[in-house]
Design a protein around this motif. Structure first.
Motif, short mmCIF file in Angstrom:
data_model
loop_
_atom_site.label_atom_id
_atom_site.label_comp_id
_atom_site.label_asym_id
_atom_site.label_seq_id
_atom_site.Cartn_x
_atom_site.Cartn_y
_atom_site.Cartn_z
N PRO A 51 -0.56 -33.36 -34.00
CA PRO A 51 -1.80 -33.65 -35.25
C PRO A 51 -0.86 -33.75 -36.70
CG PRO A 51 -3.12 -33.04 -33.00
CD PRO A 51 -1.35 -32.13 -32.87
N PRO A 52 -1.50 -34.53 -37.39
CA PRO A 52 -1.28 -33.63 -38.88
C PRO A 52 -1.53 -32.85 -39.20
CG PRO A 52 -2.17 -36.31 -38.81
CD PRO A 52 -2.34 -35.70 -36.86
N CYS A 53 -0.01 -32.05 -39.98
CA CYS A 53 -0.60 -30.49 -40.73
C CYS A 53 0.98 -30.88 -41.35
CB CYS A 53 -0.45 -29.85 -39.38
SG CYS A 53 1.66 -29.75 -39.15
N ASP A 54 0.84 -29.46 -42.20
CA ASP A 54 1.92 -28.91 -43.52
C ASP A 54 3.14 -28.76 -42.73
OD1 ASP A 54 2.49 -28.33 -45.71
OD2 ASP A 54 1.07 -27.07 -45.78
N ILE A 55 3.93 -29.89 -42.96
CA ILE A 55 4.94 -30.24 -42.50
C ILE A 55 6.19 -29.11 -43.42
CG2 ILE A 55 7.25 -31.58 -41.65
CD1 ILE A 55 5.51 -33.18 -40.05
N GLU A 56 5.87 -29.25 -44.45
CA GLU A 56 6.78 -28.29 -45.40
C GLU A 56 6.83 -27.03 -45.22
OE1 GLU A 56 7.31 -29.27 -49.99
OE2 GLU A 56 5.88 -28.14 -50.19
N ALA A 57 5.84 -26.55 -44.90
CA ALA A 57 4.80 -25.10 -44.83
C ALA A 57 5.42 -25.10 -43.23
CB ALA A 57 3.29 -24.51 -44.59
N VAL A 58 5.32 -25.72 -42.86
CA VAL A 58 6.17 -24.96 -41.36
C VAL A 58 7.79 -24.78 -41.35
CG1 VAL A 58 6.61 -26.82 -38.79
CG2 VAL A 58 4.82 -26.37 -39.95
N ALA A 59 8.35 -26.23 -42.27
CA ALA A 59 9.95 -26.02 -42.12
C ALA A 59 10.11 -24.92 -43.11
CB ALA A 59 10.11 -27.41 -43.01
N LEU A 60 9.60 -24.46 -43.94
CA LEU A 60 10.25 -23.51 -44.96
C LEU A 60 9.97 -21.90 -44.07
CD1 LEU A 60 8.65 -24.28 -48.45
CD2 LEU A 60 10.92 -23.89 -47.68
N ALA A 61 8.23 -21.97 -43.28
CA ALA A 61 8.53 -20.15 -42.89
C ALA A 61 9.36 -20.24 -42.35
CB ALA A 61 6.96 -20.89 -42.02
N ALA A 62 10.19 -21.59 -40.59
CA ALA A 62 10.88 -21.63 -40.02
C ALA A 62 11.74 -21.13 -40.83
CB ALA A 62 11.06 -23.08 -38.78
N LEU A 63 12.57 -21.92 -41.46
CA LEU A 63 13.95 -21.20 -41.81
C LEU A 63 13.41 -19.68 -42.92
CD1 LEU A 63 14.97 -24.56 -44.02
CD2 LEU A 63 15.61 -23.70 -42.40
N LEU A 64 12.88 -19.30 -42.77
CA LEU A 64 11.91 -18.05 -43.82
C LEU A 64 12.30 -16.66 -42.48
CD1 LEU A 64 11.08 -19.04 -47.22
CD2 LEU A 64 13.06 -18.28 -46.78
N HIS A 65 11.06 -17.52 -41.35
CA HIS A 65 11.16 -16.38 -40.59
C HIS A 65 11.86 -15.30 -40.32
CE1 HIS A 65 13.38 -17.77 -37.56
NE2 HIS A 65 12.99 -16.87 -36.41
N ASP A 66 12.57 -14.80 -40.12
CA ASP A 66 13.43 -13.36 -39.92
C ASP A 66 14.21 -13.56 -41.39
OD1 ASP A 66 13.08 -13.10 -37.77
OD2 ASP A 66 14.51 -14.68 -37.39
N ALA A 67 13.71 -13.57 -43.12
CA ALA A 67 14.36 -13.66 -44.20
C ALA A 67 13.67 -12.04 -43.99
CB ALA A 67 14.08 -14.22 -44.97
N ASP A 68 12.65 -11.69 -44.11
CA ASP A 68 12.88 -9.76 -43.69
C ASP A 68 12.12 -9.40 -43.18
OD1 ASP A 68 11.83 -9.91 -47.22
OD2 ASP A 68 10.91 -11.73 -46.44
N ASP A 69 12.72 -9.69 -41.97
CA ASP A 69 13.56 -9.24 -40.35
C ASP A 69 13.53 -7.64 -40.70
OD1 ASP A 69 14.43 -7.82 -37.85
OD2 ASP A 69 13.72 -9.71 -37.22
N HIS A 70 12.92 -6.93 -40.13
CA HIS A 70 13.10 -4.92 -40.77
C HIS A 70 14.09 -4.94 -39.50
CE1 HIS A 70 11.79 -3.68 -36.26
NE2 HIS A 70 11.34 -5.12 -36.44
N LYS A 71 14.76 -5.38 -38.85
CA LYS A 71 16.38 -5.05 -37.59
C LYS A 71 17.28 -5.19 -39.00
CE LYS A 71 15.48 -7.29 -34.19
NZ LYS A 71 14.41 -8.07 -34.29
N LEU A 72 17.10 -6.27 -39.80
CA LEU A 72 17.98 -6.39 -40.23
C LEU A 72 17.99 -6.12 -42.61
CD1 LEU A 72 18.76 -9.95 -39.89
CD2 LEU A 72 20.08 -8.02 -38.51
N PHE A 73 16.48 -5.87 -43.19
CA PHE A 73 16.52 -6.31 -44.54
C PHE A 73 15.74 -5.06 -44.45
CE2 PHE A 73 17.49 -10.43 -43.18
CZ PHE A 73 18.78 -10.32 -44.36
N ASP A 74 15.44 -4.18 -46.17
CA ASP A 74 14.52 -2.98 -45.79
C ASP A 74 13.21 -3.32 -46.70
OD1 ASP A 74 13.57 -0.41 -45.79
OD2 ASP A 74 15.45 0.34 -46.77
N THR A 75 12.84 -4.65 -46.67
CA THR A 75 11.94 -5.05 -47.39
C THR A 75 10.32 -5.08 -47.25
OG1 THR A 75 11.95 -7.19 -46.70
CG2 THR A 75 13.60 -7.57 -48.62
#
Ligand code: NI
Length: 200
Positions: A51-75
């Motif tokens: 069903p219709p949803c915020d595709i822009e939010a889906v796309a950005l969250a998917a692309l950024l979902h590991d951008a702060d992964d604690h195994k890689l980054f100390d953020t």
């Protein structure tokens, strides 16, 4: 692929791809750039069928979902994701929404928990699909090799995680996509056990 009619939205997505490409430079344990790009494709494919949803939010969250992964980054507080979104003038409610989605994705931290929003459910499904099928197998042994784990350790991981994913999908679209990936995991396991025979 031009996902949106609006050029500004398309530019935001392609800038997000460039941003994570820089961020992940030098990482190759399966939580790398290619993983994030596949999760993005999975997530958008699912979103277009749900069903219709915020595709822009889906796309950005998917692309950024590991951008702060604690195994890689100390953020803390999704700093890498926020830095990108703030620098692109995404409004603050939307940034919080995207970060909530990101934080609901992790398998280990969210065992048994279902994200509240459809967008969160979709990105979680997309991430889990990337741990199944041929890609899931390749990632399991790539990770095992990097951490000095014998092959049988990878097989154990199938039973602890990969084989359980099929029943943990949130959306109907992902449940359908998971079927054939799961079947391939089982086929691989059967062959592995057959060929891993140590008796003559
Ligand atoms: Ni992931």
């Amino acid at each position: 692929m031009n996902l949106f009619a609006d050029e500004k939205q398309n530019k935001l997505i392609s800038d997000a791809k460039d941003y994570i490409a820089k961020l992940f430079e030098g990482h190759s344990d399966g939580h790398d750039l290619d993983h994030s790009l596949r999760v993005f494709v999975n997530a958008v494919s699912i979103a277009l069928k749900e069903p219709p949803c915020d595709i822009e939010a889906v796309a950005l969250a998917a692309l950024l979902h590991d951008a702060d992964d604690h195994k890689l980054f100390d953020t803390v507080n999704n700093q890498n994701a926020r830095t990108f979104l703030e620098s692109h003038d995404v409004d603050s409610d939307k940034i919080d929404f995207i970060c909530t989605i990101i934080n609901s994705v992790s398998f280990s931290r969210n065992r048994g928990k279902t994200p509240d929003s459809l967008e969160g459910k979709i990105v979680q499904d997309a991430d889990r699909l990337d741990a199944m099928g041929a890609i899931g197998i390749a990632r399991t042994f790539a990770y095992g090799g990097k951490h000095g784990r014998p092959l049988d350790g990878g097989i154990e991981h199938f039973h602890e995680k990969l084989l359980l994913l099929k029943d943990e999908m949130n959306t109907q679209t992902a449940r359908e996509l998971a079927e054939s990936r799961h079947a391939f995991l089982e086929e691989f396991l059967a062959r592995y056990e057959e060929e891993n025979n140590m008796d003559i």
